[in-house]
Scaffold this motif. Structure first.
Motif: not given
Lengths: 256, 256, 256, 256, 256, 256
Positions: A13-14, A40, A42-43, A60
């Protein structure tokens, strides 16, 4: 056997705080000669609580594994309990890749006869059962239980108490001798939960980190015979065009 | 029961000829009162022969299902044998969603005791076994066999002969009474294969189309009780930002 | 693909009201171009609540399927949840034959991760588990529950309330996202149960009717390769002598 | 424990020679204090090689078990490898009832790790697998093989040689340490097959006879708690009217 | 078939009262022509309630089986519910060897659809599940329940009441139609438990004794084709040196 | 996390050369901070190729684990592919204990979809299947194959060629992407086999050593909640008297 082992923990996850947390959890158990970093995408979604978000997050994970290949990483941990993108990541990494669900199940089976899983939201229970089947633990797991705390609230006040209560209830109801934590975000609670409940409590980040380092030491990497061979080069039009693999050599490159 | 049923067949890859093919396969069996259209994502791999490509393709499936929700589609078929994005699609569609692997297994089990699967590349065999387990057909399927023809070469000269040989060999070696075709691209061959081999040959596009129409007629749609409820609204930074679900109402919208 | 499809719903018991009920349930979902009739055997138990009665009822199912063959029926539904005589019926019918337990399990698995079954008497629970195993749904079904209402009392005052309570309790206790109704006699309650409980409730008569029509449209019929080939002609002395198959051509004839 | 035990072996088909054969096979192993008789139905197929015939034969089994109850029989063996009518017979018999498939699987598992089944016609293989699943032997059985000899030709010249070859081939191909004979008609060959092949060869008639006598000696009879309780009295119109159970007391009566 | 059958019941623990009990239990069901004796090892734990004790007890079982071979015993029963040393005993005995867990599961499956196990200490539950899997009864057993009475206290005042309560609770909670007793020491309670609970209660000592006699009558003994062939002669230094098999002929000798 | 980890590899047989071999195999992968020693029992068979020998060897494993407890060992590897005495060893050790079969299966599943096992004698194949079931790998393992080389001849001239051929044949016949070596004695061949066959070849000694060290680093030890709690103190008369556990404190003592 490499002198030094570089392990990359990929938080799918981000959310930066989660990335930091899983990095710390991994480093604490890595042992001498193992270098851990945590990254993590970038999207992708801020947290993963649905199949929809898991599908987005898999992209991701692949971005970060391909980046890692360009940087010479030896092995990877996919640090979300749904093991998003795990099989795909194996196709694009030279070294071994472990998911934290997979690793946690293996570890629990090594120290207990039967275990229960305590996870976040009830809507993720089905995925947990699917993974248990996939890895051969349908018989060893006696139940998957949700404490109904969203992933990003897992460090909020009161959360530890609820997770503790869920673990205790699972042990009693399912008559098991270990508990698997169903979310990377619970990693910081592991020792306190084990002390409180009186059985081994397994955090997949720790398990995956030490096991994947073990695979590297034992000289084992993902088979390239058939299923996990690198994907054939092929056009990818549109938004995801940067993920196209234009040649075998281009595998170790950062999608853009 | 709706008077007219709108079914969207989503080809998860970005090859137009394949989209046209699965559209024709679906229309031919749809029956009166069922309107079928066939679409493909605006982004994703030209064909799907690896976990990596499947992960990318899942994003495209979600794009097209959300677009379909904005357009009032009643039900969906995911027309790639890996059933990419199926569970995620169920979360964002009101009506039922079927994968062609799933539907083909159901259909084969309705007309035969045991079946074999004949697929394209050997590297996809593992995924087929995983789906057989997922849907409960590990016992009913006696073998998965590859004819080692890439997806986009499935209509090339000589391909039919090789698929026919593979089907015949599977029936003999596995002693089964039906064959499931492991690729949407084989749909046009179904009748000829069945005639040549002498057992029912099941194309998942046809099976999924008629079954999903049946679910609509029977008033059945995906449960929203827990696992398949719509994903919670949540930020998605970066490249996939257009896929963020900003509010429950925004589910039926085209990701951009 | 036939222009018009003739489906015969065979009620395996000899109670006319049940035959009428399953006929109505099937017709309501059949859709354009599908003609449904409903029949019952000339002999057999008034309802089926034991293995003994199921054995007797299987004979009646075969009588009606062979009559249907003489009349040019395209496909059959065996409308009792024990699927009595199903495999035998497949041997003597040209077109596909579906049981309502089988069809209901398939349908539930298409719209939910896990389901429970709510049936009539507790003594039929074992047979339900046997069918779940037979069709591959041992993992997908979380529990089979009896509401202890005899089959022929299923439309009596108060029955709907008891079935509703049993469905609700099953969803909570088993944490499932769909319910399968374990008796053809509950078909008329389907929509009300679904509204009350908030999950898809699956009636096998509706599911089997639309699925078997789908098989016909997709050109699929029972395999004749081995197990389901027509039975070899053979003497049958005594009471059941009318069921003897005296020649392959005699399959499509009414036992007398 | 009764002083003397009366066991009735029910041959489900209507061929007298087969009835005599299974009677002899049972008597030879019964041991002191066990009285065996062998009977056949007054109606039903001459042999059982299809689901259709099995459905008809089940009625005959029930006829003979109810007659046995009127005559004070202590226990029953259903002597056809499909175990036709077994669960139904348990509902109407006071004492235990064993099928020969069931008993043969139990016996083979007691003297070997894994076994193969050698049966008559290929079309019966599916039923054998179904029974293996039903009784829990899917893992212990490594293969079911047909020698393609019809049941009533099993004593013809040359048959023993073909069965021997099939047993030998099964042991080699499946790497098993025992063979189960898939037809009551092969019972007379048991010792010669075992001598020829060099592994235990299990005849279900012998196994069922000694085991069911053992159950009687151990004071065990079929549970009447739920599933196997006597069927409720109920009307049966038409041809099978004589099979109606008009009162609990009427269970022990000969259907007419 | 031998005129007289000699069966040796081996109590794997070293408590004389338990040996006497299992001898009585076996004799009461053995029937005419079957001679039963009961023995215990010269070394090993007083009771078996852990894997550690089971490992020690297996040595004692082997001692007694080899002694039996020297004395011409026809068949053996291993009378502890963990079936300690069973596979090893099969390698050194000519005749068949049955464990009481194995035999009890077979017997329960013959008289009921599903059963529960009631055992002594909770710490033995895992072993019971392991045996259920090993013998194919994972599906037929609905639960294993401990009454938390140590093996050697099973005949103490109050024990019968607790076991009765545990059996009753298991039948209700698991909705089963039979109970298997998970300890040889409960054998004397069998009839009283069955009367109190109203379902068949299965004691493995009785089941194993009659079944193993049945195997002898049916001419069946453990296969010697591969796995269960006699162990190859080989040095054994140290404490256990008396257990060395110095030649094939020396199998039938008393380890010293 | 301990600064230094002491792992004891227990060779369950009494052949010094094998002990030295497994010690070397373990040391080579152990990594910094992990101290490995290798021991063997003072009594037991020279090699383990039967259940009989496995039962004797289990006693020796327990002797060495209890000795290790007295010496402060952190974790154990049981270095024979049958995992003899594993569950018992868990009861008497504070730290984690891994068998090499178990560890090899886990490792193979981490780097491949499906694997085959190549073992020594055919008579050990059944035990391998039993362990695959026990640990949840029945689905992941496609076959167990023997090369028919006795354990103590595994380093003889020509043995490597035969093992190589067996591995290659298994990969082709089973269509797998990894091989597990079914004997600790093959450990020295691992790299050469992998190079020759072109898939990951897994040696359980290496896998178990790194995994068990990982468990220690992750703070995980065998659960003491129920099944694996220390055995209760209890008399053990006779030859094995030195193995009696006279008090909880006496666990960490060398049996004599």
């Amino acid at each position: 056997m490499p002198d030094d082992i570089r392990i990359r923990v990929v938080n799918p996850n981000t959310t930066r705080a989660m990335t930091d947390l899983v990095g710390r959890s991994a480093r604490v158990v890595a042992g001498p000669g193992v270098h851990v970093d945590a990254v993590q995408p970038t999207t992708g979604p801020a947290s993963i609580e649905s199949h929809y978000e898991e599908a987005l997050a898999a992209v991701g994970v692949l971005e970060q594994v391909r980046r890692g290949e360009a940087e010479g990483v030896d092995a990877y941990v996919v640090a979300c309990f749904g093991d998003p993108g795990l099989d795909a990541a194996r196709e694009v990494a030279c070294g071994p890749v472990l998911g934290i669900a997979e690793a946690a199940f293996h570890a629990a089976a090594m120290v207990a006869r039967r275990f229960s899983v305590v996870t976040t939201l009830g809507r993720t229970v089905g995925r947990a059962y699917e993974l248990l089947d996939r890895y051969g633990y349908a018989g060893a797991c006696a139940g998957v239980h949700a404490c109904e705390i969203p992933v990003l609230a897992i460090e909020a006040p009161g959360a530890l108490a609820r997770v503790t209560a869920a673990c205790r209830a699972a042990v009693e109801a399912d008559d098991v001798d270990a508990v698997v934590l169903g979310c990377a975000g619970m990693a910081a609670y592991t020792q306190r939960l084990s002390d409180a409940v009186g059985v081994p409590v397994v955090d997949g980040v720790a398990a995956a980190t030490t096991f994947v380092a073990g695979l590297v030491r034992a000289g084992l990497r993902t088979s390239t015979r058939s299923e996990y061979a690198p994907p054939p080069p092929k056009p990818v039009p549109g938004l995801l065009g940067g993920f196209a693999i234009t040649s075998p050599a281009a595998l170790a490159a950062v999608p853009h």
